[in-house]
Design a protein around this motif. Structure first.
Motif, PDB file in Angstrom:
ATOM      1  N   GLN A  40      -4.727 -14.640   4.406  1.00  0.00           N
ATOM      2  CA  GLN A  40      -3.277 -14.773   4.504  1.00  0.00           C
ATOM      3  C   GLN A  40      -2.885 -16.228   4.681  1.00  0.00           C
ATOM      4  O   GLN A  40      -1.840 -16.660   4.173  1.00  0.00           O
ATOM      5  CB  GLN A  40      -2.738 -13.922   5.649  1.00  0.00           C
ATOM      6  N   THR A  80      11.914  -5.027   2.655  1.00  0.00           N
ATOM      7  CA  THR A  80      11.052  -5.584   1.607  1.00  0.00           C
ATOM      8  C   THR A  80      11.763  -5.588   0.263  1.00  0.00           C
ATOM      9  O   THR A  80      11.655  -6.555  -0.508  1.00  0.00           O
ATOM     10  CB  THR A  80       9.745  -4.781   1.519  1.00  0.00           C
ATOM     11  N   THR A  84       9.317  -8.816   9.391  1.00  0.00           N
ATOM     12  CA  THR A  84       8.169  -8.663  10.279  1.00  0.00           C
ATOM     13  C   THR A  84       8.446  -7.625  11.352  1.00  0.00           C
ATOM     14  O   THR A  84       9.601  -7.304  11.657  1.00  0.00           O
ATOM     15  CB  THR A  84       7.810 -10.011  10.950  1.00  0.00           C
ATOM     16  N   ASP A 140       6.897 -11.371   3.477  1.00  0.00           N
ATOM     17  CA  ASP A 140       7.026  -9.917   3.523  1.00  0.00           C
ATOM     18  C   ASP A 140       5.954  -9.328   4.443  1.00  0.00           C
ATOM     19  O   ASP A 140       4.817  -9.113   4.033  1.00  0.00           O
ATOM     20  CB  ASP A 140       6.895  -9.330   2.116  1.00  0.00           C
ATOM     21  N   GLU A 141       6.311  -9.105   5.700  1.00  0.00           N
ATOM     22  CA  GLU A 141       5.403  -8.533   6.685  1.00  0.00           C
ATOM     23  C   GLU A 141       4.012  -9.166   6.592  1.00  0.00           C
ATOM     24  O   GLU A 141       3.007  -8.489   6.328  1.00  0.00           O
ATOM     25  CB  GLU A 141       5.328  -7.015   6.526  1.00  0.00           C
ATOM     26  N   PRO A 142       3.924 -10.473   6.810  1.00  0.00           N
ATOM     27  CA  PRO A 142       2.674 -11.203   6.548  1.00  0.00           C
ATOM     28  C   PRO A 142       1.512 -10.848   7.452  1.00  0.00           C
ATOM     29  O   PRO A 142       0.373 -11.223   7.157  1.00  0.00           O
ATOM     30  CB  PRO A 142       3.094 -12.665   6.745  1.00  0.00           C
ATOM     31  N   THR A 143       1.746 -10.121   8.556  1.00  0.00           N
ATOM     32  CA  THR A 143       0.643  -9.762   9.451  1.00  0.00           C
ATOM     33  C   THR A 143       0.344  -8.273   9.457  1.00  0.00           C
ATOM     34  O   THR A 143      -0.555  -7.831  10.166  1.00  0.00           O
ATOM     35  CB  THR A 143       0.957 -10.205  10.900  1.00  0.00           C
ATOM     36  N   SER A 144       1.061  -7.498   8.670  1.00  0.00           N
ATOM     37  CA  SER A 144       0.943  -6.037   8.778  1.00  0.00           C
ATOM     38  C   SER A 144      -0.409  -5.516   8.305  1.00  0.00           C
ATOM     39  O   SER A 144      -0.843  -4.442   8.734  1.00  0.00           O
ATOM     40  CB  SER A 144       2.067  -5.354   7.988  1.00  0.00           C
ATOM     41  N   GLN A 149       2.301  -9.254   1.917  1.00  0.00           N
ATOM     42  CA  GLN A 149       1.597  -8.671   3.049  1.00  0.00           C
ATOM     43  C   GLN A 149       0.130  -8.419   2.736  1.00  0.00           C
ATOM     44  O   GLN A 149      -0.718  -8.412   3.640  1.00  0.00           O
ATOM     45  CB  GLN A 149       2.283  -7.392   3.524  1.00  0.00           C
TER      46      GLN A 149
END
Length: 251
Positions: free
Chosen positions: A146, A41, A196, A164-168, A87
């Motif tokens: 999102q 990140t 991700t 940046d870790e869009p599903t976290s 995120q």
């Protein structure tokens, strides 16, 4: 399109990035994998000047920039070429979905509101939210929020989108809808740099995978290189921990 050389970043005495090099060509979908704290990140945030690197050079097309001493003009130019998907969505709670998408166009890009509205609606249509123009973040699921964030990035028509870790931050059942949107955007030829933990996305969509640990690039290659025949022992250990138990390596 984008080349990063010897980027370093520390927070106090904690050295997060220890000389990272990265090259992305137009149309690439590059996925960065790695354990928490590996610098993934921070790398994205330094590229977009959300953090100031301690040192390093970035080349965007014809523009070469010192990541530590970049001028306001150069930072503005690079931000015009990039878009960032966070995120935790980073939406304005007092603005509806369409306004969240058009805000950057009107304020940042100085596009007339009428044209910005047209661009914003098309971007929301693209992510499957044509019926949510007037919905506020509190009225949307995490996955829908999102997707608004992705529409906001797409509307800017950037040279590259940084994810940046869009599903976290999503509940497990909402992850799929966001990944489907990302796959569709990738299939349109959008250049993407994605941090991700979604291994299926990395295997199915990326044309290059980078594994980071301890602030350095440990290994990079095609998805086949990384998932089927990783060379570095650290990469193998990471994949054995995050992939299903019946997954085997073919060395």
């Amino acid at each position: 399109m984008l080349k990063i050389n010897e980027i370093h970043k520390s927070f106090g005495k904690n050295e997060i990035l220890k000389g990272v090099d990265l090259t992305i060509d137009k149309g690439d979908v590059v996925v960065i994998l790695g354990p928490s704290g590996s610098g993934k990140t921070t790398l994205l945030r330094c590229i977009n000047f959300l953090e100031k690197a301690d040192s390093g050079m970035a080349t965007f097309g014809e523009l070469q920039v010192n990541l530590h001493d970049a001028s306001k003009k150069d930072i503005h130019t690079i931000r015009q070429k990039t878009a960032f998907v966070f995120q935790n969505y980073n939406l304005f709670n007092n603005k509806n979905a369409l306004e969240n998408v058009t805000e950057g166009l009107v304020i940042g890009r100085k596009i007339h509101k009428t044209k910005a509205t047209d661009i914003g609606k098309k971007a929301l249509d693209k992510v499957g939210l044509s019926d949510k123009y007037n919905s506020y973040p509190s009225q949307l699921s995490g996955g829908q929020q999102q997707r608004v964030g992705i529409a906001r990035a797409v509307a800017l028509n950037p040279d590259i989108i940084l994810f940046d870790e869009p599903t976290s931050a999503l509940d497990p059942e909402l992850v799929g809808e966001v990944l489907t949107v990302m796959k569709n955007i990738a299939n349109e030829g959008t250049t993407m740099l994605v941090v991700t933990h979604e291994m299926s996305f990395a295997k199915d969509v990326a044309n290059r995978v980078i594994f980071m640990d301890g602030g350095v690039v440990v290994e990079e290659g095609t998805p086949h290189d990384i998932f089927i025949s990783p060379k570095e022992e650290r990469t193998k250990k990471f994949l054995k921990r995050v992939l299903p138990e019946d997954y085997t390596f073919y060395i």
